[in-house]
Design an enzyme around this catalytic site. Structure first.
Site, PDB file in Angstrom:
ATOM      1  CD  GLU A 190     -13.853  46.866  36.446  1.00 56.14           C
ATOM      2  OE1 GLU A 190     -14.553  47.861  36.194  1.00 56.14           O
ATOM      3  OE2 GLU A 190     -12.802  46.922  37.120  1.00 56.14           O
ATOM      4  CB  SER A 474      39.250  45.486  -4.217  1.00 62.84           C
ATOM      5  OG  SER A 474      40.329  46.367  -4.396  1.00 62.84           O
TER       6      SER A 474
END
Length: 763
Positions: A190, A474
């Site tokens: 770069e 239940s």
């Protein structure tokens, strides 16, 4: 005509030295203006740069982590099980035993793992090489190169990140962590004169301009690393002269204000390095984890070259998307490094020959999504959204990742199995599909280990575990029987007949599931077989307000009204409430605060929030044990007895629940160390045709069998305050030598049976 020279008052022509002085003066003024103007611009830009870099430089989202996992010799785990655990943590397989951090090598019965360094609140799991040996489906031994290890703690799984609108994922690194070959690779490709220029490389600009002119188009840029940083931080991507001038000016200012190392560190944390779904990967720290499953300091030269090569076009050179292009680009970076003398010919050849091996990419961005939503709701009560999206908080939770993934599998596979057996359950519209909830809790601590709030988070993120209000049916009955323990025992007789009750002017009569009424039934059998008539009759004797108070103490906070149908769970609760109430039974009558969020730690390591185990005693250990014992009978001989035939061979207790027209199917079951609740139903409340036994229980069994390696179920311990007697199951009285069957039953000391069996007495 000859022009006459203009004379001054003295009659002499003006001197040329005066004109020069005026020019010098003008130049001085101009120069002064330029200096002041330039200085002003510099100061303005410096202030802007300091303001931007002086504050928090990046928005780092909060990271939600699971709990760690402990392995020890003897645990029922196969080599495949542990391999899957490593892959969930982004470890990658190696073909050789020469490992680096983040890699493992699997042999026939031996697994060699190089664990990464991992920092946790108050402790650090160091980078280490460990060998695990397996035999017959069990973990036989754990050893480091120096010595055998008694146990091994494995790092957490990253569950989610709480992104802001930008959805940027970033793991900040210090430049001292970054290996030199990564720094060299980035600068080589770069900006190889990065350490020489003042922020703008005029020579590079001229070279790029010449290259572009020869090509007739823009083929090369001359931006330095500092200029790229400026562009990402301060400017748009538009290509105008004004932007380029600003870019250069800001780059010069930054170079004056910050050292080269600081600039490079900012750059390495800022750069965009690809996508993970909808999430942008920023910085080399995050990229090292995502692409290679490594901490940045563990990257190899070849891997560093891959990341450096991706900077120009991260998605084009992604090793996942375009491995060939990635390899070519890596070679370009490596050759460039060789050209400028950063690596030797030998290093170049070795790196070029290294295959590009990436971490598993199929893992979702968000794991255990319903659980992480649950945690996020709690965090949003503690922090502003901007803080969660930007401050880099680490959120440690109670989630057991292996149980959580098993829970998701059990729900998905269990629902598919139900639909396969009953095609009418399958809906053409995914949003109307059969749904399920699974909650797994450590009852002794209240830690939520797994939470699945629906079938498919991608289709519906509605968290049914937290928000769905459904009748428990239940599954509520154990609380009725708990409230009755001061007056009744396991061998008390109850009336099992369809008595009619008047409620708000309406007549109502409970009906048994099978349509049969037994006349008289033992207390223990009424619960084991979930007899509605006997339970309602019991509730009316105990008192409905008393039952409500009992359920409230256990953790049911939803509205309950004193109607006879209360005993059959006719009101609505959330799965989370019901799990809390059952956890209280499993925890000797101490109600646990369900804990999911453990700690919140700042990016600097300060613990900001901490949650501790919180228990409240709401009933005696003796009563809780008596109900647990009765619920064991549900599994052994009652409505959940199919669990035995399906491989549940460890001590456990539980209760089925089915509501009117089969709208809801429940099963809540627990061992000494794990409580699991399962609910099955449709969101629109239509009938499923499933009972608790046929709908929820199979998913519960599927899950429990898959997580056996993580359980340690033991017999439920009998607490003080409980006495045992040998009783006749036919008469419910103390057994005698004449009774053909005798069973051990447990009682409160003040409620033990007194009389001997009169049914089998000698005649």
């Amino acid at each position: 005509m000859t022009a006459k020279k203009k004379k001054n008052r003295s009659g002499k022509p003006p001197k040329t030295g005066g004109r020069r002085a005026r020019w010098l003066k003008a130049l001085l003024v101009f120069g002064t203006v330029i200096v002041f103007l330039g200085g002003g611009i510099f100061v303005y830009l410096a202030v802007q740069v300091d303001k931007r870099f002086g504050a928090k430089r990046w928005s780092v989202p909060a990271t939600i982590l699971s709990d760690t996992v402990i392995l020890y010799p003897g645990r029922s785990l196969s080599l495949t099980d542990v391999t899957q655990m490593l892959e969930r943590r982004l470890y990658r397989p190696s073909k050789t035993g020469d490992l680096k951090p983040g890699e493992f090598h699997a042999g026939r019965d031996r697994l060699k793992v190089y664990f990464r360094d991992s920092q946790l609140p108050g402790k650090r799991l160091p980078s280490r090489l460990v060998t695990l040996q397996f035999q017959n489906g069990r973990l036989k031994a754990i050893a480091s190169p120096q010595e055998p290890l008694p146990y091994l703690e494995i790092e957490p799984v990253v569950l989610d990140r709480l992104f802001g609108p930008e959805r940027e994922s970033r793991h900040l690194v210090n430049i001292r962590q970054v290996p030199q070959h990564l720094l060299d690779a980035v600068t080589a490709i770069e900006d190889h004169r990065f350490f020489e220029h003042p922020g703008v490389d005029w020579w590079a600009i001229l070279r790029a301009l010449w290259t572009d002119l020869r090509a007739g188009r823009v083929v090369q840029g001359g931006s330095t690393i500092t200029q790229q940083l400026v562009k990402n931080y301060f400017l748009s991507s538009e290509r105008t002269l004004r932007r380029k001038v600003m870019e250069a000016a800001l780059a010069l200012v930054i170079e004056v204000r910050y050292s080269k190392e600081e600039i490079l560190e900012m750059y390495l944390n800022e750069i965009y390095l690809g996508q993970r779904g909808s999430v942008a990967v920023h910085g080399v720290g995050e990229a090292a984890r995502y692409y290679f499953g490594r901490n940045v300091e563990d990257l190899t030269l070849a891997e560093s070259a891959v990341l450096a090569g991706m900077i120009r076009a991260p998605n084009r050179y992604s090793p996942y998307r375009n491995p060939d292009a990635c390899k070519e680009r890596r070679a370009m970076v490596l050759h460039r490094m060789r050209e400028i003398g950063k690596i030797s010919p030998e290093e170049l050849e070795a790196a070029l020959s290294e295959p590009i091996t990436v971490a598993p990419s199929h893992l979702p961005v968000k794991a255990a999504p319903y659980f992480t939503d649950y945690v996020r709701y709690q965090l949003e009560e503690l922090y502003e959204p901007e803080v969660l999206a930007s401050e880099g908080l680490l959120v440690h939770t109670s989630l057991h990742p292996e149980l959580a993934f098993a829970a998701e599998r059990a729900v998905a596979e269990g629902l598919r199995e139900l639909e396969k057996a009953r095609p009418k359950l399958k809906a053409s519209d995914p949003e109307k599909a059969l749904q399920a909830v699974l909650l797994a809790v450590q009852p002794r601590t209240g830690e939520v280990l797994a939470l699945v709030g629906g079938r498919d988070y991608a289709v519906s993120n509605y968290n049914r575990a937290l928000f769905a209000r459904r009748q428990p049916g239940s599954a509520f009955k154990p609380f009725v029987y708990l409230a009755a323990l001061d007056q009744f025992t396991a061998v008390s007789w109850l009336l099992d007949e369809p008595i009619t009750y008047r409620t708000n002017g309406d007549l109502w009569s409970p009906r048994n599931y099978d349509g049969r009424y037994r006349g008289r039934v033992l207390f223990r059998d009424a619960l084991a077989h979930s007899l509605n008539a006997a339970t309602v009759n019991l509730a009316m004797q105990v008192g409905l307000e008393r039952i409500i108070a009992t359920a409230r103490a256990l953790g049911i906070q939803s509205e309950m009204r004193p109607f006879p149908s209360l005993a059959l769970g006719s009101f609505e609760v959330t799965p989370l409430e019901l799990a809390t109430a059952y956890a209280t039974l499993a925890n000797d009558g101490q109600r646990p605060f369900l804990l999911s969020l453990r700690r919140v730690v700042t990016a600097e390591g300060t613990v900001e929030q901490r949650r501790y185990m919180d228990l409240e005693s709401v009933t005696s250990p003796a009563k809780a044990f008596l109900i647990t014992h009765l619920l064991q009978a549900v599994v052994q001989e009652g409505t959940a007895r199919r669990a035995l035939s399906m491989g549940i061979d460890f001590p456990c207790a539980g209760k089925t629940g089915t509501t009117s027209d089969y709208r809801d199917a429940w099963f809540v079951g627990y061992t000494s160390d794990l409580l699991v609740l399962v609910w099955v139903g449709f969101d629109d409340n239509r009938s499923t045709g499933l009972s608790g036994s046929s709908g929820a229980l199979p998913i519960w069994i599927r899950f429990m069998k898959s997580v056996e390696p993580w359980m340690n179920p033991r017999e439920f311990q009998i607490p003080p305050g409980v006495v045992e007697r040998l009783v006749c199951p036919v008469s419910g009285e103390l057994a005698t030598q004449y009774c053909p069957e005798r069973i051990i039953e447990y009682f409160l000391p003040e409620n033990t049976p007194r009389s001997a069996c009169s049914y089998h007495a000698p005649r």
